[in-house]
Scaffold this motif. Structure first.
Motif, PDB file in Angstrom:
ATOM      1  N   THR A  95       7.247   7.281  -3.314  1.00 49.10           N
ATOM      2  CA  THR A  95       8.777   8.055  -3.300  1.00 49.10           C
ATOM      3  C   THR A  95       9.248   6.474  -3.055  1.00 49.10           C
ATOM      4  O   THR A  95       9.807   5.756  -3.347  1.00 49.10           O
ATOM      5  CB  THR A  95       9.511   8.810  -2.218  1.00 49.10           C
ATOM      6  OG1 THR A  95       8.802   9.782  -2.518  1.00 49.10           O
ATOM      7  CG2 THR A  95      10.944   8.969  -1.561  1.00 49.10           C
ATOM      8  N   VAL A  96       8.537   5.821  -1.244  1.00 47.07           N
ATOM      9  CA  VAL A  96       9.569   4.986  -1.149  1.00 47.07           C
ATOM     10  C   VAL A  96       8.404   3.416  -1.953  1.00 47.07           C
ATOM     11  O   VAL A  96       9.214   2.772  -2.322  1.00 47.07           O
ATOM     12  CB  VAL A  96       9.113   4.925   0.618  1.00 47.07           C
ATOM     13  CG1 VAL A  96       9.536   2.999   0.868  1.00 47.07           C
ATOM     14  CG2 VAL A  96      10.111   5.725   0.885  1.00 47.07           C
ATOM     15  N   GLY A  97       7.682   3.259  -1.941  1.00 51.69           N
ATOM     16  CA  GLY A  97       6.527   2.239  -2.308  1.00 51.69           C
ATOM     17  C   GLY A  97       7.166   2.392  -3.854  1.00 51.69           C
ATOM     18  O   GLY A  97       7.275   0.624  -4.451  1.00 51.69           O
ATOM     19  N   ALA A 110       0.869  -1.249  -0.179  1.00 52.96           N
ATOM     20  CA  ALA A 110       0.235  -0.187   0.125  1.00 52.96           C
ATOM     21  C   ALA A 110       1.002   1.417  -0.068  1.00 52.96           C
ATOM     22  O   ALA A 110       1.601   0.966   0.654  1.00 52.96           O
ATOM     23  CB  ALA A 110      -1.038   0.337   0.988  1.00 52.96           C
ATOM     24  N   GLY A 111       0.913   1.988  -1.066  1.00 51.42           N
ATOM     25  CA  GLY A 111       1.498   3.728  -0.783  1.00 51.42           C
ATOM     26  C   GLY A 111       2.304   3.229  -2.514  1.00 51.42           C
ATOM     27  O   GLY A 111       3.109   2.165  -1.774  1.00 51.42           O
ATOM     28  N   LEU A 112       2.641   3.942  -3.332  1.00 46.72           N
ATOM     29  CA  LEU A 112       3.321   3.512  -4.438  1.00 46.72           C
ATOM     30  C   LEU A 112       3.640   5.256  -4.472  1.00 46.72           C
ATOM     31  O   LEU A 112       3.850   5.354  -5.488  1.00 46.72           O
ATOM     32  CB  LEU A 112       2.442   3.070  -5.496  1.00 46.72           C
ATOM     33  CG  LEU A 112       1.671   1.620  -5.422  1.00 46.72           C
ATOM     34  CD1 LEU A 112       1.200   1.702  -6.324  1.00 46.72           C
ATOM     35  CD2 LEU A 112       3.110   0.777  -5.502  1.00 46.72           C
ATOM     36  N   ASP A 172       1.352   8.374 -13.031  1.00 47.46           N
ATOM     37  CA  ASP A 172       2.623   7.501 -13.709  1.00 47.46           C
ATOM     38  C   ASP A 172       3.342   8.299 -12.783  1.00 47.46           C
ATOM     39  O   ASP A 172       3.564   8.762 -12.476  1.00 47.46           O
ATOM     40  CB  ASP A 172       2.590   8.798 -15.250  1.00 47.46           C
ATOM     41  CG  ASP A 172       3.926   7.947 -15.765  1.00 47.46           C
ATOM     42  OD1 ASP A 172       4.639   7.194 -15.033  1.00 47.46           O
ATOM     43  OD2 ASP A 172       4.504   8.984 -15.994  1.00 47.46           O
ATOM     44  N   ARG A 173       3.795   6.219 -12.135  1.00 42.46           N
ATOM     45  CA  ARG A 173       4.947   6.653 -11.448  1.00 42.46           C
ATOM     46  C   ARG A 173       6.344   6.174 -11.949  1.00 42.46           C
ATOM     47  O   ARG A 173       6.988   5.799 -10.556  1.00 42.46           O
ATOM     48  CB  ARG A 173       4.623   5.816  -9.730  1.00 42.46           C
ATOM     49  CG  ARG A 173       2.928   5.897 -10.094  1.00 42.46           C
ATOM     50  CD  ARG A 173       2.088   4.358  -8.880  1.00 42.46           C
ATOM     51  NE  ARG A 173       0.551   4.865  -9.167  1.00 42.46           N
ATOM     52  CZ  ARG A 173       0.324   5.998  -7.591  1.00 42.46           C
ATOM     53  NH1 ARG A 173       1.178   6.401  -6.882  1.00 42.46           N
ATOM     54  NH2 ARG A 173      -0.543   6.136  -7.490  1.00 42.46           N
ATOM     55  N   GLY A 174       6.405   5.951 -13.131  1.00 46.71           N
ATOM     56  CA  GLY A 174       8.394   6.564 -14.020  1.00 46.71           C
ATOM     57  C   GLY A 174       8.204   4.726 -14.016  1.00 46.71           C
ATOM     58  O   GLY A 174       9.279   4.500 -13.897  1.00 46.71           O
ATOM     59  N   GLY A 181      -5.204   7.733  11.000  1.00 43.86           N
ATOM     60  CA  GLY A 181      -5.712   8.030   9.180  1.00 43.86           C
ATOM     61  C   GLY A 181      -5.552   6.257   8.674  1.00 43.86           C
ATOM     62  O   GLY A 181      -5.709   4.934   9.403  1.00 43.86           O
ATOM     63  N   PRO A 182      -5.654   6.113   7.292  1.00 45.33           N
ATOM     64  CA  PRO A 182      -5.481   4.826   6.751  1.00 45.33           C
ATOM     65  C   PRO A 182      -4.750   3.668   7.140  1.00 45.33           C
ATOM     66  O   PRO A 182      -5.020   2.410   7.013  1.00 45.33           O
ATOM     67  CB  PRO A 182      -5.920   5.433   5.353  1.00 45.33           C
ATOM     68  CG  PRO A 182      -5.843   5.866   5.123  1.00 45.33           C
ATOM     69  CD  PRO A 182      -6.139   7.584   6.249  1.00 45.33           C
ATOM     70  N   ALA A 183      -3.571   4.453   7.600  1.00 46.82           N
ATOM     71  CA  ALA A 183      -2.290   3.925   7.195  1.00 46.82           C
ATOM     72  C   ALA A 183      -2.003   2.772   8.888  1.00 46.82           C
ATOM     73  O   ALA A 183      -2.417   1.439   9.085  1.00 46.82           O
ATOM     74  CB  ALA A 183      -1.325   4.852   7.624  1.00 46.82           C
ATOM     75  N   ALA A 227      17.232   9.036   3.924  1.00 41.22           N
ATOM     76  CA  ALA A 227      16.114   9.033   2.954  1.00 41.22           C
ATOM     77  C   ALA A 227      15.956   9.107   1.852  1.00 41.22           C
ATOM     78  O   ALA A 227      17.437   8.521   1.630  1.00 41.22           O
ATOM     79  CB  ALA A 227      15.152  10.808   3.349  1.00 41.22           C
ATOM     80  N   GLY A 228      14.817   8.969   0.707  1.00 41.91           N
ATOM     81  CA  GLY A 228      15.296   8.677  -0.434  1.00 41.91           C
ATOM     82  C   GLY A 228      14.900   7.370  -0.578  1.00 41.91           C
ATOM     83  O   GLY A 228      14.824   6.360   0.004  1.00 41.91           O
ATOM     84  N   ASP A 229      14.550   7.523  -1.914  1.00 42.54           N
ATOM     85  CA  ASP A 229      13.838   6.095  -2.316  1.00 42.54           C
ATOM     86  C   ASP A 229      14.468   4.730  -2.415  1.00 42.54           C
ATOM     87  O   ASP A 229      14.374   3.337  -1.660  1.00 42.54           O
ATOM     88  CB  ASP A 229      13.356   6.382  -3.383  1.00 42.54           C
ATOM     89  CG  ASP A 229      14.350   6.376  -4.634  1.00 42.54           C
ATOM     90  OD1 ASP A 229      15.598   6.878  -4.503  1.00 42.54           O
ATOM     91  OD2 ASP A 229      13.988   5.947  -6.236  1.00 42.54           O
TER      92      ASP A 229
END
Ligand SMILES: NC(=O)c1ccc[n+]([C@@H]2O[C@H](COP(=O)([O-])OP(=O)(O)OC[C@H]3O[C@@H](n4cnc5c(N)ncnc54)[C@H](OP(=O)(O)O)[C@@H]3O)[C@@H](O)[C@H]2O)c1
Length: 435
Positions: free
Chosen positions: A14-16, A10-12, A51-53, A86-88, A307-309
């Motif tokens: 930077t990290v996903g 769930a979650g697409l 578009d997520r690249g 919330g949802p998380a 941090a960072g993908d």
């Protein structure tokens, strides 16, 4: 090879997307190390058409995130959505209730609800892991849970927020003021559009609360973290610190006072003066670093991208590999029922040296008033710098460094000066980090 470990993601963002790329790139090596393949069997985010690249056409898209936890073909739910509640949080509860493993990079949620989730994970005998929640790619959660497990840790501290560190070290490099460097951090992509959690110290406080719980075996207590951000640090503070042999860094510090049942925990995030010779002084830009002091290990330093993908994905997938191997221990190093409730320490009990900066009216007798307040509060001054009149005239800055002493004496001195017509702005106090 054994059955794959099946992941619902769930979650697409930077990290996903970083996790999908990493699993794709190192698929065979990961399978060899995990003893079985790791397969993403379902994905979701808010906007399916975005578009997520990366090519996601081979993955099963699930519209309702909460349906993921109920799927029979899922072993682990991976939450990379964010938000403390919330949802998380709903997804975390649903996944663990359903007996699925749960992996997250969400420091805000772990800081606020980690204990509840660890208890639920224990009841359901389900793995719960959050390596990526602290210091991105640095495997510090695992290091404190496993590598230093034989030590009594007395102090855990570090640079836990890359945005603040980038701003402070760029202020130091360029001589520019805070606002200019915040803008530069935003332009470079190191700061969010709303940087409040980063520059206000909250993000670092989330991570510190998690580290303290793991390192000291205490119940996580985010509300007890005393937090102060970097917005009041000026270019002249940084220049004065430099003249005295220090750099300014936002440091989260968790330390234990007392023994046995009398143990008290002080958790604080605030800008500190770090001596040039200390390893944290060399940590610049968006880098994170954590120091743990163990009774047998001595001082350990962990440093890397916070941090960072790619770095964050590295930490997330390390958790998945552990679960695939069947090697997930207690999330906070001891079973959640054995975590100790530790009373918060009084910050006034801290003994150390401080940097004090006063902005005062440029007239006779002001220095005498400042030094008299220090004398009356039993604060001993090691050095004092007074800067000349600024270009508008009328105001000067006085910076002092104190000798070792109890923090409540410094607070007393500030109380004595409160309301003085000579002070034209609130004073700033920054502790000097002990070697
Ligand atoms: N970025 C980092 O370097 C980093 C480092 C360490 C830890 N973390 C943590 O990792 C987590 C994710 O961060 P990120 O930077 O990847 O965030 P991000 O880029 O903002 O991505 C968040 C993702 O969650 C999805 N999402 C948001 N609300 C949703 C909802 N209600 N239902 C379904 N999907 C939803 C978004 O969908 P859409 O794309 O469709 O809008 C997006 O794909 C956070 O907890 C963060 O604190 C991040």
């Amino acid at each position: 090879m054994a059955e794959p470990l099946r992941i619902a993601l769930a979650g697409l963002g930077t990290v996903g997307t970083g996790v999908i790329r990493l699993i794709d790139t190192n698929r065979e090596m990961i399978a060899a190390r995990a003893g079985r393949p790791i397969e993403v069997v379902a994905i979701t985010a808010r906007d399916r058409g975005k578009d997520r690249g990366i090519d996601l056409s081979s993955y099963v898209w699930v519209d309702d995130m909460h349906a993921m936890a109920k799927r029979a073909d899922v072993d682990v739910v991976l939450e990379l959505v964010g938000g403390s509640d919330g949802p998380a949080l709903t997804l975390a509860r649903e996944a663990l209730e359903a007996g699925k493993g749960f992996v997250t990079a969400n420091k805000a949620m772990v800081a606020h609800h980690g204990l509840e989730l660890a208890e639920l994970a224990a009841i359901r005998n389900a793995p719960f892991a959050f390596e990526a929640a602290v210091a991105g790619g640095i495997p510090v959660v695992k290091s404190l849970r496993e590598g230093t497990a034989a030590n009594a840790l007395t102090r855990i501290y570090g640079i836990l927020n890359g945005t603040s560190n980038y701003i402070l070290s760029e202020m130091e490099r360029t001589g520019a003021d805070f606002d200019e460097m915040l803008q530069a951090a935003q332009d470079q992509g190191f700061a969010e559009a709303d940087p409040a959690f980063d520059i206000g110290g909250i993000d670092a406080a989330h991570k510190l609360a998690i580290l303290a719980a793991i390192g000291f075996g205490t119940r996580i207590d985010f509300d007890a973290v005393r937090t102060e951000g970097i917005t009041k640090v000026s270019a002249s503070d940084i220049a004065q610190a430099d003249a005295l042999g220090y750099v300014v860094r936002l440091v989260g510090i968790a330390s234990l006072f007392g023994e046995g049942d009398d143990r008290r925990l002080l958790q604080r995030v605030r800008p500190c003066l770090v001596p040039f010779r200390h390893p944290l002084a060399a940590v610049t830009g968006p880098t994170n670093a954590v120091v743990a002091e163990g009774d047998f290990s001595g001082r350990l330093l962990f440093q890397g991208a916070g941090a960072g993908d790619k770095p964050t994905a590295s930490a997330v997938v390390a958790d998945l590999i552990d679960i695939a191997r069947g090697q997930s221990g207690a999330p906070f190093s001891v079973p959640s029922g054995a975590l100790v409730q530790c009373v918060p320490a009084d910050p006034g009990d801290r003994v150390g040296r401080d940097y004090l900066r006063f902005t005062v009216a440029d007239r006779t007798g002001v220095l005498a008033e400042l030094t008299a307040a220090m004398r009356d509060a039993n604060v001993s001054i090691e050095s004092l710098i007074q800067h000349g009149r600024d270009k508008d005239g009328g105001e000067v800055q006085v910076a002092m460094v104190t000798h070792d002493g109890p923090e409540n004496c410094v607070s007393k001195a500030l109380e004595l000066l409160e309301g003085s017509p000579n002070l034209t702005a609130p004073p700033l106090v920054m502790p000097i980090l002990k070697d």
